[in-house]
Enzyme design. Structure first.
Site, mmCIF file in Angstrom:
data_model
loop_
_atom_site.group_PDB
_atom_site.id
_atom_site.type_symbol
_atom_site.label_atom_id
_atom_site.label_comp_id
_atom_site.label_asym_id
_atom_site.label_seq_id
_atom_site.Cartn_x
_atom_site.Cartn_y
_atom_site.Cartn_z
ATOM 1 N N GLU A 14 -17.283 -2.780 88.053
ATOM 2 C CA GLU A 14 -16.659 -1.636 87.391
ATOM 3 C C GLU A 14 -16.198 -2.033 85.995
ATOM 4 O O GLU A 14 -15.728 -3.158 85.789
ATOM 5 C CB GLU A 14 -15.473 -1.150 88.233
ATOM 6 C CG GLU A 14 -14.814 0.118 87.748
ATOM 7 C CD GLU A 14 -13.784 0.644 88.749
ATOM 8 O OE1 GLU A 14 -14.048 0.552 89.977
ATOM 9 O OE2 GLU A 14 -12.721 1.110 88.320
ATOM 10 N N ASP B 215 -13.774 -0.229 83.034
ATOM 11 C CA ASP B 215 -12.830 0.890 82.982
ATOM 12 C C ASP B 215 -12.249 1.184 81.612
ATOM 13 O O ASP B 215 -11.777 0.280 80.923
ATOM 14 C CB ASP B 215 -11.610 0.590 83.878
ATOM 15 C CG ASP B 215 -11.935 0.578 85.348
ATOM 16 O OD1 ASP B 215 -12.952 1.173 85.735
ATOM 17 O OD2 ASP B 215 -11.171 -0.034 86.117
ATOM 18 N N GLU C 197 -9.130 3.808 81.181
ATOM 19 C CA GLU C 197 -8.212 4.747 81.808
ATOM 20 C C GLU C 197 -7.120 5.080 80.800
ATOM 21 O O GLU C 197 -6.596 4.187 80.132
ATOM 22 C CB GLU C 197 -7.595 4.173 83.082
ATOM 23 C CG GLU C 197 -8.603 3.947 84.193
ATOM 24 C CD GLU C 197 -7.946 3.518 85.493
ATOM 25 O OE1 GLU C 197 -8.338 4.026 86.556
ATOM 26 O OE2 GLU C 197 -7.036 2.660 85.447
#
Length: 290
Positions: free
Chosen positions: A102, A104, A106
Protein backbone atom coordinates in the site's frame (compact mmCIF):
# COMPACT_ATOMS: atom_id res chain seq x y z
CA UNK A 1 15.74 30.35 -1.32
CA UNK A 2 13.25 32.62 0.42
CA UNK A 3 9.88 31.30 1.57
CA UNK A 4 8.08 33.92 -0.57
CA UNK A 5 10.01 32.94 -3.70
CA UNK A 6 9.47 29.24 -2.97
CA UNK A 7 5.72 29.73 -2.54
CA UNK A 8 5.51 31.70 -5.82
CA UNK A 9 7.49 29.01 -7.65
CA UNK A 10 5.26 26.27 -6.28
CA UNK A 11 2.14 28.21 -7.34
CA UNK A 12 3.46 28.50 -10.90
CA UNK A 13 4.23 24.78 -10.93
CA UNK A 14 0.67 24.11 -9.75
CA UNK A 15 -0.78 26.17 -12.63
CA UNK A 16 1.37 24.38 -15.20
CA UNK A 17 0.41 21.00 -13.74
CA UNK A 18 -3.27 21.90 -13.92
CA UNK A 19 -2.93 22.82 -17.60
CA UNK A 20 -1.10 19.56 -18.28
CA UNK A 21 -3.72 17.49 -16.50
CA UNK A 22 -6.57 19.17 -18.38
CA UNK A 23 -4.94 17.98 -21.58
CA UNK A 24 -4.34 14.41 -20.43
CA UNK A 25 -6.91 13.66 -17.73
CA UNK A 26 -8.89 10.46 -17.69
CA UNK A 27 -12.59 10.02 -17.14
CA UNK A 28 -14.21 8.79 -13.94
CA UNK A 29 -16.98 7.01 -15.85
CA UNK A 30 -14.36 5.05 -17.77
CA UNK A 31 -11.65 4.60 -15.16
CA UNK A 32 -13.31 3.93 -11.78
CA UNK A 33 -16.17 2.21 -10.00
CA UNK A 34 -17.95 3.79 -7.04
CA UNK A 35 -17.85 0.85 -4.65
CA UNK A 36 -19.58 1.98 -1.48
CA UNK A 37 -21.64 4.77 0.04
CA UNK A 38 -25.15 4.05 -1.28
CA UNK A 39 -25.31 7.06 -3.56
CA UNK A 40 -22.98 9.31 -1.57
CA UNK A 41 -20.43 9.16 -4.36
CA UNK A 42 -21.42 11.03 -7.52
CA UNK A 43 -19.60 11.45 -10.82
CA UNK A 44 -19.88 15.00 -12.12
CA UNK A 45 -18.88 17.27 -15.01
CA UNK A 46 -19.36 14.58 -17.64
CA UNK A 47 -16.84 12.32 -15.97
CA UNK A 48 -14.22 14.94 -15.22
CA UNK A 49 -15.13 15.23 -11.53
CA UNK A 50 -16.33 13.07 -8.67
CA UNK A 51 -17.75 14.08 -5.28
CA UNK A 52 -17.64 11.91 -2.16
CA UNK A 53 -19.79 12.70 0.88
CA UNK A 54 -19.89 11.58 4.50
CA UNK A 55 -22.72 11.69 7.00
CA UNK A 56 -23.37 9.94 10.30
CA UNK A 57 -24.61 6.80 8.56
CA UNK A 58 -21.82 6.29 6.03
CA UNK A 59 -18.93 7.64 4.05
CA UNK A 60 -18.22 6.74 0.42
CA UNK A 61 -15.45 5.60 -1.89
CA UNK A 62 -14.35 4.46 -5.32
CA UNK A 63 -11.58 2.41 -6.88
CA UNK A 64 -9.93 2.10 -10.26
CA UNK A 65 -11.27 -0.51 -12.65
CA UNK A 66 -7.73 -1.68 -13.44
CA UNK A 67 -4.86 -2.69 -11.21
CA UNK A 68 -1.29 -1.64 -11.90
CA UNK A 69 2.26 -2.73 -11.23
CA UNK A 70 4.13 0.60 -11.27
CA UNK A 71 3.04 3.90 -12.76
CA UNK A 72 2.33 7.57 -12.21
CA UNK A 73 -0.99 8.39 -10.56
CA UNK A 74 -2.28 11.98 -10.50
CA UNK A 75 -5.41 13.21 -8.79
CA UNK A 76 -6.72 16.70 -8.13
CA UNK A 77 -8.52 17.14 -4.81
CA UNK A 78 -10.41 19.88 -3.02
CA UNK A 79 -10.83 18.88 0.60
CA UNK A 80 -13.70 19.25 3.07
CA UNK A 81 -13.83 22.94 4.11
CA UNK A 82 -14.44 24.49 7.52
CA UNK A 83 -14.56 22.23 10.55
CA UNK A 84 -13.46 18.91 9.07
CA UNK A 85 -12.36 17.38 12.38
CA UNK A 86 -12.65 13.60 12.46
CA UNK A 87 -12.87 13.19 8.68
CA UNK A 88 -10.28 11.46 6.53
CA UNK A 89 -10.08 11.95 2.77
CA UNK A 90 -7.86 9.43 0.97
CA UNK A 91 -6.04 8.77 -2.28
CA UNK A 92 -3.91 5.64 -2.19
CA UNK A 93 -2.75 2.49 -3.95
CA UNK A 94 -3.30 -0.94 -2.46
CA UNK A 95 -3.15 -4.62 -3.31
CA UNK A 96 -5.53 -7.10 -1.72
CA UNK A 97 -5.22 -9.99 0.68
CA UNK A 98 -2.95 -10.91 3.53
CA UNK A 99 0.50 -9.34 3.29
CA UNK A 100 -0.77 -6.50 1.09
CA UNK A 101 1.25 -3.59 -0.29
CA UNK A 102 0.00 0.00 0.00
CA UNK A 103 1.10 3.57 -0.77
CA UNK A 104 -0.93 6.20 1.09
CA UNK A 105 -2.01 9.79 0.87
CA UNK A 106 -4.45 10.47 3.72
CA UNK A 107 -5.76 13.95 4.51
CA UNK A 108 -6.67 14.34 8.17
CA UNK A 109 -9.23 17.04 8.88
CA UNK A 110 -9.13 19.55 11.71
CA UNK A 111 -11.12 22.24 13.44
CA UNK A 112 -11.70 25.50 11.58
CA UNK A 113 -8.58 27.59 11.26
CA UNK A 114 -6.20 24.69 11.88
CA UNK A 115 -4.24 23.07 9.05
CA UNK A 116 -4.98 19.78 7.39
CA UNK A 117 -2.38 17.08 7.98
CA UNK A 118 -1.12 15.06 5.01
CA UNK A 119 -0.39 11.57 6.29
CA UNK A 120 1.83 9.40 4.08
CA UNK A 121 2.79 5.77 4.59
CA UNK A 122 4.22 2.79 2.70
CA UNK A 123 3.25 -0.82 3.43
CA UNK A 124 5.18 -3.79 2.09
CA UNK A 125 3.96 -7.34 2.67
CA UNK A 126 1.48 -6.11 5.24
CA UNK A 127 3.92 -4.04 7.29
CA UNK A 128 3.86 -0.24 7.43
CA UNK A 129 5.24 1.96 10.21
CA UNK A 130 6.78 4.29 7.62
CA UNK A 131 4.69 7.39 8.38
CA UNK A 132 5.62 10.94 7.51
CA UNK A 133 3.20 13.83 7.98
CA UNK A 134 3.11 17.35 6.59
CA UNK A 135 1.17 20.59 6.81
CA UNK A 136 0.56 22.26 3.48
CA UNK A 137 1.75 25.71 2.38
CA UNK A 138 -1.72 26.54 1.01
CA UNK A 139 -5.38 26.03 1.93
CA UNK A 140 -6.33 22.65 0.33
CA UNK A 141 -10.05 23.43 0.72
CA UNK A 142 -10.05 26.65 -1.32
CA UNK A 143 -9.15 25.19 -4.72
CA UNK A 144 -8.08 21.99 -6.44
CA UNK A 145 -4.47 20.88 -6.06
CA UNK A 146 -2.67 17.96 -7.66
CA UNK A 147 -1.46 15.02 -5.59
CA UNK A 148 0.78 12.45 -7.27
CA UNK A 149 2.26 9.04 -6.53
CA UNK A 150 5.16 7.95 -8.74
CA UNK A 151 5.98 4.27 -8.23
CA UNK A 152 8.73 2.44 -10.08
CA UNK A 153 11.13 -0.36 -9.12
CA UNK A 154 13.68 2.17 -7.82
CA UNK A 155 11.61 4.47 -5.62
CA UNK A 156 8.24 5.91 -4.61
CA UNK A 157 7.85 9.68 -4.84
CA UNK A 158 4.99 11.62 -3.27
CA UNK A 159 4.34 14.98 -4.96
CA UNK A 160 2.03 17.92 -4.29
CA UNK A 161 1.54 20.21 -7.28
CA UNK A 162 4.55 18.41 -8.78
CA UNK A 163 6.71 19.37 -5.81
CA UNK A 164 8.25 16.32 -4.11
CA UNK A 165 7.43 16.05 -0.42
CA UNK A 166 8.74 12.54 0.20
CA UNK A 167 10.91 9.90 -1.44
CA UNK A 168 10.92 6.24 -0.36
CA UNK A 169 13.78 4.50 -2.10
CA UNK A 170 14.20 0.81 -2.80
CA UNK A 171 16.59 -0.34 -0.09
CA UNK A 172 16.27 -4.08 -0.60
CA UNK A 173 20.06 -4.23 -0.70
CA UNK A 174 20.08 -3.52 3.06
CA UNK A 175 17.14 -5.78 3.85
CA UNK A 176 14.22 -3.33 3.62
CA UNK A 177 11.23 -4.76 1.71
CA UNK A 178 9.95 -2.71 -1.21
CA UNK A 179 6.56 -3.04 -2.95
CA UNK A 180 7.31 -4.37 -6.40
CA UNK A 181 5.53 -7.68 -6.92
CA UNK A 182 1.85 -7.07 -6.09
CA UNK A 183 -0.39 -5.17 -8.48
CA UNK A 184 -2.41 -2.37 -6.87
CA UNK A 185 -5.59 -0.48 -7.60
CA UNK A 186 -6.23 3.20 -6.92
CA UNK A 187 -8.59 3.76 -3.99
CA UNK A 188 -10.20 6.99 -2.79
CA UNK A 189 -12.58 7.50 0.10
CA UNK A 190 -14.09 9.91 2.60
CA UNK A 191 -14.81 8.40 5.99
CA UNK A 192 -15.07 9.08 9.71
CA UNK A 193 -12.03 8.31 11.87
CA UNK A 194 -12.60 10.58 14.83
CA UNK A 195 -11.16 8.00 17.20
CA UNK A 196 -7.67 8.97 15.96
CA UNK A 197 -7.67 11.39 13.01
CA UNK A 198 -7.76 14.81 14.68
CA UNK A 199 -5.35 15.65 17.48
CA UNK A 200 -5.05 11.98 18.38
CA UNK A 201 -8.81 11.55 18.65
CA UNK A 202 -9.35 14.36 21.14
CA UNK A 203 -11.53 16.30 18.69
CA UNK A 204 -14.59 14.45 17.40
CA UNK A 205 -16.67 14.86 14.26
CA UNK A 206 -19.43 17.48 14.56
CA UNK A 207 -22.32 15.73 12.83
CA UNK A 208 -24.40 18.91 12.92
CA UNK A 209 -22.18 20.02 10.00
CA UNK A 210 -22.84 16.93 7.87
CA UNK A 211 -22.86 16.06 5.09
CA UNK A 212 -19.14 16.62 4.52
CA UNK A 213 -18.02 16.63 0.88
CA UNK A 214 -14.64 16.25 -0.83
CA UNK A 215 -14.14 16.73 -4.56
CA UNK A 216 -11.89 14.80 -6.94
CA UNK A 217 -11.05 15.90 -10.46
CA UNK A 218 -8.86 15.05 -13.45
CA UNK A 219 -7.79 11.52 -12.57
CA UNK A 220 -4.76 10.64 -14.67
CA UNK A 221 -3.16 7.19 -14.58
CA UNK A 222 -0.09 6.39 -16.67
CA UNK A 223 0.89 2.94 -15.52
CA UNK A 224 1.40 -0.71 -16.29
CA UNK A 225 -2.05 -2.28 -16.16
CA UNK A 226 -2.08 -5.92 -15.08
CA UNK A 227 -4.67 -8.37 -16.34
CA UNK A 228 -4.59 -12.14 -15.80
CA UNK A 229 -1.05 -11.76 -14.50
CA UNK A 230 0.22 -10.01 -17.64
CA UNK A 231 1.50 -6.43 -17.63
CA UNK A 232 0.81 -3.91 -20.38
CA UNK A 233 4.45 -2.77 -20.10
CA UNK A 234 7.15 -4.69 -21.88
CA UNK A 235 9.92 -3.62 -19.51
CA UNK A 236 10.38 -1.29 -16.57
CA UNK A 237 13.53 0.53 -15.59
CA UNK A 238 15.19 0.39 -19.00
CA UNK A 239 16.24 3.76 -20.39
CA UNK A 240 15.23 2.66 -23.88
CA UNK A 241 11.92 4.37 -24.73
CA UNK A 242 11.14 4.70 -21.03
CA UNK A 243 8.40 7.03 -19.87
CA UNK A 244 9.64 9.65 -17.40
CA UNK A 245 7.98 7.99 -14.39
CA UNK A 246 9.78 4.70 -15.06
CA UNK A 247 13.17 6.22 -14.25
CA UNK A 248 11.95 9.14 -12.14
CA UNK A 249 14.53 10.59 -9.77
CA UNK A 250 15.07 14.04 -8.30
CA UNK A 251 17.25 16.57 -10.04
CA UNK A 252 18.91 19.45 -8.20
CA UNK A 253 15.76 21.59 -8.21
CA UNK A 254 13.71 18.64 -6.98
CA UNK A 255 16.13 17.98 -4.12
CA UNK A 256 16.00 21.65 -3.13
CA UNK A 257 12.19 21.62 -3.12
CA UNK A 258 12.16 18.41 -1.08
CA UNK A 259 14.52 19.94 1.49
CA UNK A 260 12.33 23.05 1.68
CA UNK A 261 9.13 21.06 2.24
CA UNK A 262 10.70 18.71 4.77
CA UNK A 263 12.37 21.54 6.66
CA UNK A 264 9.41 23.92 6.72
CA UNK A 265 6.34 21.68 6.55
CA UNK A 266 7.08 18.20 7.92
CA UNK A 267 5.38 17.65 11.29
CA UNK A 268 6.10 13.95 11.89
CA UNK A 269 8.83 11.58 10.74
CA UNK A 270 9.01 7.94 11.82
CA UNK A 271 12.77 8.18 11.41
CA UNK A 272 12.91 10.65 14.32
CA UNK A 273 10.41 9.07 16.76
CA UNK A 274 12.65 7.50 19.39
CA UNK A 275 9.76 7.02 21.82
CA UNK A 276 7.92 4.86 19.32
CA UNK A 277 11.03 3.01 18.18
CA UNK A 278 13.25 2.76 21.29
CA UNK A 279 15.06 -0.22 19.79
CA UNK A 280 16.38 2.01 17.00
CA UNK A 281 15.23 3.32 13.66
CA UNK A 282 14.71 1.28 10.51
CA UNK A 283 17.85 0.88 8.41
CA UNK A 284 16.63 3.08 5.54
CA UNK A 285 16.49 6.06 7.92
CA UNK A 286 20.28 6.19 7.84
CA UNK A 287 20.39 6.37 4.06
CA UNK A 288 19.95 9.32 1.73
CA UNK A 289 16.44 10.79 1.46
CA UNK A 290 16.93 11.23 -2.29
Amino acid sequence: MSSKFSSTLLLLISILMSIQLLASAGNFYRDVDITWGEGRGKIQEGGRGLALSLDKLSGSGFQSKNEYLFGRFDMQLKLVPGNSAGTVTTFFLSSQGEGHDEIDFEFLGNVSGQPYTIHTNVYTQGKGNKEQQFHLWFDPTAAFHTYTIVWNPHRIVFLVDNSPIRVFNNHESIGIPFPKSQAMKVYCSLWNADEWATQGGRVKTDWALAPFTAYYRNINIDGCAVSSGASSCKSIGSTNNAKPWQTHELDGKGRNRLRWVQTKHMVYNYCADSKRFPQGFSAECKSSRF
